[in-house]
Design a protein around this motif. Structure first.
Motif, PDB file in Angstrom:
ATOM      1  N   ASN A 107      16.650  -2.569   3.702  1.00 28.09           N
ATOM      2  CA  ASN A 107      17.336  -1.414   3.106  1.00 28.09           C
ATOM      3  C   ASN A 107      17.950  -1.750   1.755  1.00 28.09           C
ATOM      4  O   ASN A 107      17.907  -0.940   0.822  1.00 28.09           O
ATOM      5  CB  ASN A 107      18.421  -0.904   4.056  1.00 28.09           C
ATOM      6  CG  ASN A 107      17.849  -0.248   5.298  1.00 28.09           C
ATOM      7  OD1 ASN A 107      16.740   0.270   5.271  1.00 28.09           O
ATOM      8  ND2 ASN A 107      18.595  -0.277   6.385  1.00 28.09           N
ATOM      9  N   THR A 108      18.512  -2.961   1.640  1.00 29.62           N
ATOM     10  CA  THR A 108      19.148  -3.359   0.379  1.00 29.62           C
ATOM     11  C   THR A 108      18.120  -3.481  -0.741  1.00 29.62           C
ATOM     12  O   THR A 108      18.301  -2.942  -1.845  1.00 29.62           O
ATOM     13  CB  THR A 108      19.890  -4.699   0.553  1.00 29.62           C
ATOM     14  OG1 THR A 108      20.872  -4.571   1.577  1.00 29.62           O
ATOM     15  CG2 THR A 108      20.556  -5.113  -0.749  1.00 29.62           C
ATOM     16  N   VAL A 109      17.025  -4.190  -0.448  1.00 25.72           N
ATOM     17  CA  VAL A 109      15.996  -4.413  -1.471  1.00 25.72           C
ATOM     18  C   VAL A 109      15.326  -3.102  -1.858  1.00 25.72           C
ATOM     19  O   VAL A 109      15.095  -2.829  -3.043  1.00 25.72           O
ATOM     20  CB  VAL A 109      14.953  -5.439  -0.981  1.00 25.72           C
ATOM     21  CG1 VAL A 109      13.864  -5.636  -2.024  1.00 25.72           C
ATOM     22  CG2 VAL A 109      15.613  -6.777  -0.676  1.00 25.72           C
ATOM     23  N   PHE A 110      15.026  -2.263  -0.877  1.00 25.95           N
ATOM     24  CA  PHE A 110      14.420  -0.970  -1.176  1.00 25.95           C
ATOM     25  C   PHE A 110      15.381  -0.087  -1.975  1.00 25.95           C
ATOM     26  O   PHE A 110      14.962   0.645  -2.867  1.00 25.95           O
ATOM     27  CB  PHE A 110      14.006  -0.253   0.118  1.00 25.95           C
ATOM     28  CG  PHE A 110      12.606  -0.554   0.553  1.00 25.95           C
ATOM     29  CD1 PHE A 110      11.545   0.223   0.125  1.00 25.95           C
ATOM     30  CD2 PHE A 110      12.344  -1.623   1.381  1.00 25.95           C
ATOM     31  CE1 PHE A 110      10.248  -0.057   0.515  1.00 25.95           C
ATOM     32  CE2 PHE A 110      11.057  -1.916   1.788  1.00 25.95           C
ATOM     33  CZ  PHE A 110       9.994  -1.131   1.356  1.00 25.95           C
ATOM     34  N   SER A 111      16.674  -0.150  -1.649  1.00 27.09           N
ATOM     35  CA  SER A 111      17.664   0.640  -2.382  1.00 27.09           C
ATOM     36  C   SER A 111      17.720   0.234  -3.847  1.00 27.09           C
ATOM     37  O   SER A 111      17.795   1.088  -4.737  1.00 27.09           O
ATOM     38  CB  SER A 111      19.047   0.477  -1.739  1.00 27.09           C
ATOM     39  OG  SER A 111      19.060   0.977  -0.428  1.00 27.09           O
ATOM     40  N   VAL A 112      17.678  -1.076  -4.091  1.00 28.52           N
ATOM     41  CA  VAL A 112      17.674  -1.576  -5.475  1.00 28.52           C
ATOM     42  C   VAL A 112      16.440  -1.064  -6.214  1.00 28.52           C
ATOM     43  O   VAL A 112      16.523  -0.611  -7.376  1.00 28.52           O
ATOM     44  CB  VAL A 112      17.723  -3.117  -5.500  1.00 28.52           C
ATOM     45  CG1 VAL A 112      17.500  -3.638  -6.920  1.00 28.52           C
ATOM     46  CG2 VAL A 112      19.055  -3.622  -4.971  1.00 28.52           C
ATOM     47  N   ALA A 113      15.285  -1.116  -5.539  1.00 29.14           N
ATOM     48  CA  ALA A 113      14.043  -0.631  -6.166  1.00 29.14           C
ATOM     49  C   ALA A 113      14.126   0.858  -6.479  1.00 29.14           C
ATOM     50  O   ALA A 113      13.750   1.304  -7.572  1.00 29.14           O
ATOM     51  CB  ALA A 113      12.860  -0.904  -5.229  1.00 29.14           C
ATOM     52  N   TYR A 114      14.645   1.637  -5.530  1.00 26.20           N
ATOM     53  CA  TYR A 114      14.775   3.077  -5.752  1.00 26.20           C
ATOM     54  C   TYR A 114      15.730   3.387  -6.900  1.00 26.20           C
ATOM     55  O   TYR A 114      15.490   4.297  -7.693  1.00 26.20           O
ATOM     56  CB  TYR A 114      15.262   3.767  -4.473  1.00 26.20           C
ATOM     57  CG  TYR A 114      14.241   3.796  -3.357  1.00 26.20           C
ATOM     58  CD1 TYR A 114      12.887   3.970  -3.622  1.00 26.20           C
ATOM     59  CD2 TYR A 114      14.631   3.661  -2.026  1.00 26.20           C
ATOM     60  CE1 TYR A 114      11.952   3.999  -2.607  1.00 26.20           C
ATOM     61  CE2 TYR A 114      13.698   3.690  -0.999  1.00 26.20           C
ATOM     62  CZ  TYR A 114      12.366   3.863  -1.292  1.00 26.20           C
ATOM     63  OH  TYR A 114      11.446   3.896  -0.287  1.00 26.20           O
ATOM     64  N   VAL A 115      16.829   2.621  -6.964  1.00 24.21           N
ATOM     65  CA  VAL A 115      17.809   2.830  -8.036  1.00 24.21           C
ATOM     66  C   VAL A 115      17.159   2.590  -9.398  1.00 24.21           C
ATOM     67  O   VAL A 115      17.329   3.392 -10.333  1.00 24.21           O
ATOM     68  CB  VAL A 115      19.021   1.895  -7.848  1.00 24.21           C
ATOM     69  CG1 VAL A 115      19.864   1.842  -9.117  1.00 24.21           C
ATOM     70  CG2 VAL A 115      19.876   2.372  -6.679  1.00 24.21           C
ATOM     71  N   LEU A 116      16.413   1.503  -9.519  1.00 24.97           N
ATOM     72  CA  LEU A 116      15.751   1.195 -10.788  1.00 24.97           C
ATOM     73  C   LEU A 116      14.746   2.280 -11.174  1.00 24.97           C
ATOM     74  O   LEU A 116      14.641   2.671 -12.341  1.00 24.97           O
ATOM     75  CB  LEU A 116      15.050  -0.164 -10.690  1.00 24.97           C
ATOM     76  CG  LEU A 116      15.971  -1.380 -10.524  1.00 24.97           C
ATOM     77  CD1 LEU A 116      15.150  -2.652 -10.326  1.00 24.97           C
ATOM     78  CD2 LEU A 116      16.898  -1.531 -11.722  1.00 24.97           C
ATOM     79  N   ILE A 117      14.010   2.775 -10.166  1.00 27.81           N
ATOM     80  CA  ILE A 117      13.014   3.823 -10.434  1.00 27.81           C
ATOM     81  C   ILE A 117      13.704   5.116 -10.875  1.00 27.81           C
ATOM     82  O   ILE A 117      13.294   5.760 -11.849  1.00 27.81           O
ATOM     83  CB  ILE A 117      12.151   4.085  -9.181  1.00 27.81           C
ATOM     84  CG1 ILE A 117      11.255   2.866  -8.906  1.00 27.81           C
ATOM     85  CG2 ILE A 117      11.281   5.330  -9.362  1.00 27.81           C
ATOM     86  CD1 ILE A 117      10.578   2.902  -7.560  1.00 27.81           C
ATOM     87  N   VAL A 118      14.774   5.484 -10.162  1.00 27.75           N
ATOM     88  CA  VAL A 118      15.483   6.728 -10.472  1.00 27.75           C
ATOM     89  C   VAL A 118      16.127   6.655 -11.858  1.00 27.75           C
ATOM     90  O   VAL A 118      16.088   7.620 -12.632  1.00 27.75           O
ATOM     91  CB  VAL A 118      16.553   7.018  -9.385  1.00 27.75           C
ATOM     92  CG1 VAL A 118      17.467   8.154  -9.824  1.00 27.75           C
ATOM     93  CG2 VAL A 118      15.880   7.382  -8.079  1.00 27.75           C
ATOM     94  N   ILE A 119      16.707   5.496 -12.203  1.00 32.58           N
ATOM     95  CA  ILE A 119      17.309   5.328 -13.536  1.00 32.58           C
ATOM     96  C   ILE A 119      16.239   5.466 -14.614  1.00 32.58           C
ATOM     97  O   ILE A 119      16.478   6.068 -15.676  1.00 32.58           O
ATOM     98  CB  ILE A 119      18.010   3.960 -13.634  1.00 32.58           C
ATOM     99  CG1 ILE A 119      19.268   3.953 -12.754  1.00 32.58           C
ATOM    100  CG2 ILE A 119      18.400   3.647 -15.082  1.00 32.58           C
ATOM    101  CD1 ILE A 119      19.935   2.600 -12.659  1.00 32.58           C
ATOM    102  N   LYS A 120      15.066   4.923 -14.342  1.00 36.51           N
ATOM    103  CA  LYS A 120      13.962   5.011 -15.295  1.00 36.51           C
ATOM    104  C   LYS A 120      13.517   6.464 -15.496  1.00 36.51           C
ATOM    105  O   LYS A 120      13.191   6.891 -16.601  1.00 36.51           O
ATOM    106  CB  LYS A 120      12.787   4.163 -14.790  1.00 36.51           C
ATOM    107  CG  LYS A 120      11.534   4.223 -15.648  1.00 36.51           C
ATOM    108  CD  LYS A 120      11.733   3.536 -16.976  1.00 36.51           C
ATOM    109  CE  LYS A 120      10.441   3.530 -17.788  1.00 36.51           C
ATOM    110  NZ  LYS A 120      10.623   2.927 -19.121  1.00 36.51           N
ATOM    111  N   LEU A 121      13.557   7.245 -14.389  1.00 38.38           N
ATOM    112  CA  LEU A 121      13.076   8.628 -14.464  1.00 38.38           C
ATOM    113  C   LEU A 121      14.091   9.550 -15.128  1.00 38.38           C
ATOM    114  O   LEU A 121      13.732  10.345 -15.990  1.00 38.38           O
ATOM    115  CB  LEU A 121      12.763   9.149 -13.056  1.00 38.38           C
ATOM    116  CG  LEU A 121      11.632   8.449 -12.292  1.00 38.38           C
ATOM    117  CD1 LEU A 121      11.437   9.106 -10.936  1.00 38.38           C
ATOM    118  CD2 LEU A 121      10.332   8.502 -13.090  1.00 38.38           C
TER     119      LEU A 121
END
Length: 282
Positions: free
Chosen positions: A175-189
């Motif tokens: 959950n932690t690693v996936f959350s970090v990935a989602y955060v980076l993707i959302v910030i990029k978008l």
């Protein structure tokens, strides 16, 4: 804050956690495989989400050059400039690649679960053996001060507790690693989307935090009833001759039935609280 930190350190230095750390050390290669499959799954998930976003963007563009200018990712830009595909073909190609990445992610998720199950299997047998060996080293006077059902329950529950701990840690890492990935993707978008996501995450975290005391209380009651059930059944079987002599079968059956009914009630209550965090997190 200092008290909380000291409490965490005391917990991690307890015999139970020392046993968990020993188990982890003995299975370090499986731990590495577990972490590796998690990281690969995250990369595949992030890649597939990114490709779907790019594919959607391609439908509103007139040419591959316009798509390349909008995306601003060197690897994708070079490929688009090289092949010069129509927007619809770009969309279909990107979606196909995203589907392939999702299939690969499913495969790595499967291997992750298999590895976690192997860690769990080795941990359970190892912990049960160590607890049993510890009981065998105790003096008879020490052992006789405990009820047989309690000792049996300790040996069995120790392994189950370690198993639950492994599953929870694995879930936390994922959950932690996936959350970090989602955060980076959302910030990029989108920056606005990032703020909205942060608010949602904060609300979800507060809701989950509010569930912890209730879950802890229910779990304690469940464990108490498990010990009582194991104790009553073991003692009843061992004293079966005396039960027949004094004709107390129905009284003994009623006692165990009463404890089982309370246990059932607490299990049902725990299910309402225990599984509530997952939909909140989703």
């Amino acid at each position: 804050m200092n008290k909380s930190i000291k409490k965490v350190f005391r917990l991690l230095s307890s015999p139970a956690y020392r046993l968990i750390f020993e188990t982890i050390k003995a299975n370090h290669l499986l731990i590495y495989a577990n972490i590796g499959t998690n990281l690969i799954s995250v990369l595949l998930e992030g890649g597939s989400i990114g490709l779907v976003y790019i594919a959607t963007s391609s439908l509103t563009s007139a040419s591959s050059q316009a798509i390349a200018d909008k995306i601003n990712l060197p690897l994708i830009t070079n490929l688009l400039e090289k092949f010069q595909l129509a927007p619809l073909n770009i969309f279909l190609s990107l979606v196909l690649i995203a589907v392939i990445l999702q299939c690969l992610q499913s495969i790595f998720n499967y291997f992750n679960k298999v590895v976690t199950a192997q860690i769990s299997a080795k941990a359970q047998t190892s912990v049960t053996q160590k607890v049993f060996e510890r009981i065998m080293t105790l003096s008879y006077s020490c052992v006789s001060s405990y009820k047989v059902g309690d000792l049996v329950m300790y040996a069995n529950d120790a392994a189950l507790a370690v198993d639950r701990q492994i599953e929870e840690v694995n879930s936390l890492i994922i959950n932690t690693v996936f959350s970090v990935a989602y955060v980076l993707i959302v910030i990029k978008l989108s920056a606005l989307l990032s703020i909205a996501a942060a608010i949602i995450v904060l609300i979800a975290a507060l809701l989950q935090y509010s569930l912890v005391p209730r879950l802890r209380a229910v779990a304690a009651r469940v464990t108490h009833h498990q010990v009582e059930i194991a104790k009553d059944i073991t003692e009843s079987i061992q004293g079966l001759h005396l039960i027949h002599v004094y004709g107390t079968q129905q009284k003994t059956i009623q006692k165990v039935r009463s404890v089982l009914q309370s246990y059932q009630k607490n299990l049902i209550e725990r299910s309402f609280v225990y599984y509530l965090s997952e939909p909140i997190l989703d």
